[in-house]
Motif scaffolding. Structure first.
Motif, PDB file in Angstrom:
ATOM      1  N   VAL A  55       0.759  -1.249   0.126  1.00  0.00           N
ATOM      2  CA  VAL A  55       0.033  -0.093   0.058  1.00  0.00           C
ATOM      3  C   VAL A  55       0.812   1.257   0.109  1.00  0.00           C
ATOM      4  N   HIS A  56       2.005   1.308   0.428  1.00  0.00           N
ATOM      5  CA  HIS A  56       3.010   2.227   0.365  1.00  0.00           C
ATOM      6  C   HIS A  56       3.504   2.524  -1.134  1.00  0.00           C
ATOM      7  N   LYS A  57       3.444   3.717  -1.555  1.00  0.00           N
ATOM      8  CA  LYS A  57       3.768   4.012  -2.997  1.00  0.00           C
ATOM      9  C   LYS A  57       5.051   4.925  -2.776  1.00  0.00           C
ATOM     10  N   ALA A  62      16.647   4.917  -1.807  1.00  0.00           N
ATOM     11  CA  ALA A  62      18.200   4.732  -1.930  1.00  0.00           C
ATOM     12  C   ALA A  62      18.759   3.760  -1.052  1.00  0.00           C
ATOM     13  N   VAL A  63      19.754   3.003  -1.542  1.00  0.00           N
ATOM     14  CA  VAL A  63      20.470   2.044  -0.796  1.00  0.00           C
ATOM     15  C   VAL A  63      22.042   2.498  -0.879  1.00  0.00           C
ATOM     16  N   THR A  64      22.580   2.456   0.343  1.00  0.00           N
ATOM     17  CA  THR A  64      23.953   3.132   0.617  1.00  0.00           C
ATOM     18  C   THR A  64      24.735   2.024   1.308  1.00  0.00           C
ATOM     19  N   TYR A  80      10.535   3.794  -9.625  1.00  0.00           N
ATOM     20  CA  TYR A  80       9.906   2.569  -9.182  1.00  0.00           C
ATOM     21  C   TYR A  80       8.395   2.650  -9.145  1.00  0.00           C
ATOM     22  N   GLN A  81       7.693   1.686  -9.639  1.00  0.00           N
ATOM     23  CA  GLN A  81       6.091   1.647  -9.317  1.00  0.00           C
ATOM     24  C   GLN A  81       5.826   0.363  -9.042  1.00  0.00           C
ATOM     25  N   ASN A  82       5.037   0.212  -7.647  1.00  0.00           N
ATOM     26  CA  ASN A  82       4.382  -1.249  -7.469  1.00  0.00           C
ATOM     27  C   ASN A  82       3.219  -1.343  -7.892  1.00  0.00           C
ATOM     28  N   GLU A  92       8.488  -6.580  -2.761  1.00  0.00           N
ATOM     29  CA  GLU A  92      10.084  -6.792  -2.626  1.00  0.00           C
ATOM     30  C   GLU A  92      10.722  -6.237  -3.702  1.00  0.00           C
ATOM     31  N   LEU A  93      11.603  -5.361  -3.476  1.00  0.00           N
ATOM     32  CA  LEU A  93      12.360  -4.892  -4.390  1.00  0.00           C
ATOM     33  C   LEU A  93      13.802  -5.163  -4.388  1.00  0.00           C
ATOM     34  N   ASN A  94      14.068  -6.018  -5.514  1.00  0.00           N
ATOM     35  CA  ASN A  94      15.481  -6.841  -5.504  1.00  0.00           C
ATOM     36  C   ASN A  94      16.578  -5.867  -6.311  1.00  0.00           C
ATOM     37  N   GLY A  95      17.847  -5.740  -6.006  1.00  0.00           N
ATOM     38  CA  GLY A  95      18.742  -5.184  -7.048  1.00  0.00           C
ATOM     39  C   GLY A  95      20.128  -5.521  -6.352  1.00  0.00           C
ATOM     40  N   GLY A  96      21.046  -4.987  -7.146  1.00  0.00           N
ATOM     41  CA  GLY A  96      22.303  -5.268  -6.950  1.00  0.00           C
ATOM     42  C   GLY A  96      23.247  -4.169  -7.360  1.00  0.00           C
TER      43      GLY A  96
END
Length: 137
Positions: A55-57, A62-64, A80-82, A92-96
């Motif tokens: 429900v959170h948009k 940022a990933v630090t 990003y759009q869920n 779940e947002l996955n990245g690297g």
């Protein structure tokens, strides 16, 4: 938003396979031992999973990676759009990303954090130190 969580790990390489799968090569646990310090690592990668309510948009993500108070690397997630808002469901947002030629001067602990619309959460950490078995008397 107390229900944001950040998981992840440090590894030597992240590879996107032709099949669409992601392969993590040379994964580390909580410690990395190097033969000598200071050292310049050819590459160190971080793979992360950031979970938050569907429900959170989020607008600002940022990933630090930090070394103490010093920021080493930051990745901003843009556009990003869920999916559809479903009460109680998690997204779940996955990245690297990689950090080439990372210089480590002394024993330290790297910490991954994420900021989602100003709410900061702490994720994995990696303690880097000299291999005790490589010391000569």
């Amino acid at each position: 938003m107390d229900d944001i969580s950040l998981y992840g790990l440090f590894c030597d390489d992240i590879r996107q396979e032709i099949s669409g799968k992601v392969s993590l090569i040379g994964m580390y646990g909580t410690h990395m031992y190097v033969p000598v310090m200071p050292i310049k690592l050819p590459k160190l990668c971080v793979h992360f999973s950031l979970r938050f309510p569907l429900v959170h948009k989020p607008v600002d993500i940022a990933v630090t990676v930090k070394n103490g108070d010093r920021q080493i690397h930051e990745v901003k997630v843009e556009g990003y759009q869920n999916g559809e808002s479903i009460e109680g469901a998690m997204q779940e947002l996955n990245g690297g990303f990689d950090m080439p030629f990372l210089e480590i001067d002394e024993p330290t602990t790297l910490i991954v954090t994420a900021s989602v619309d100003g709410v900061e959460v702490t994720g994995p950490c990696l303690a880097i130190g000299e291999d005790p078995s490589s010391k000569q008397d």
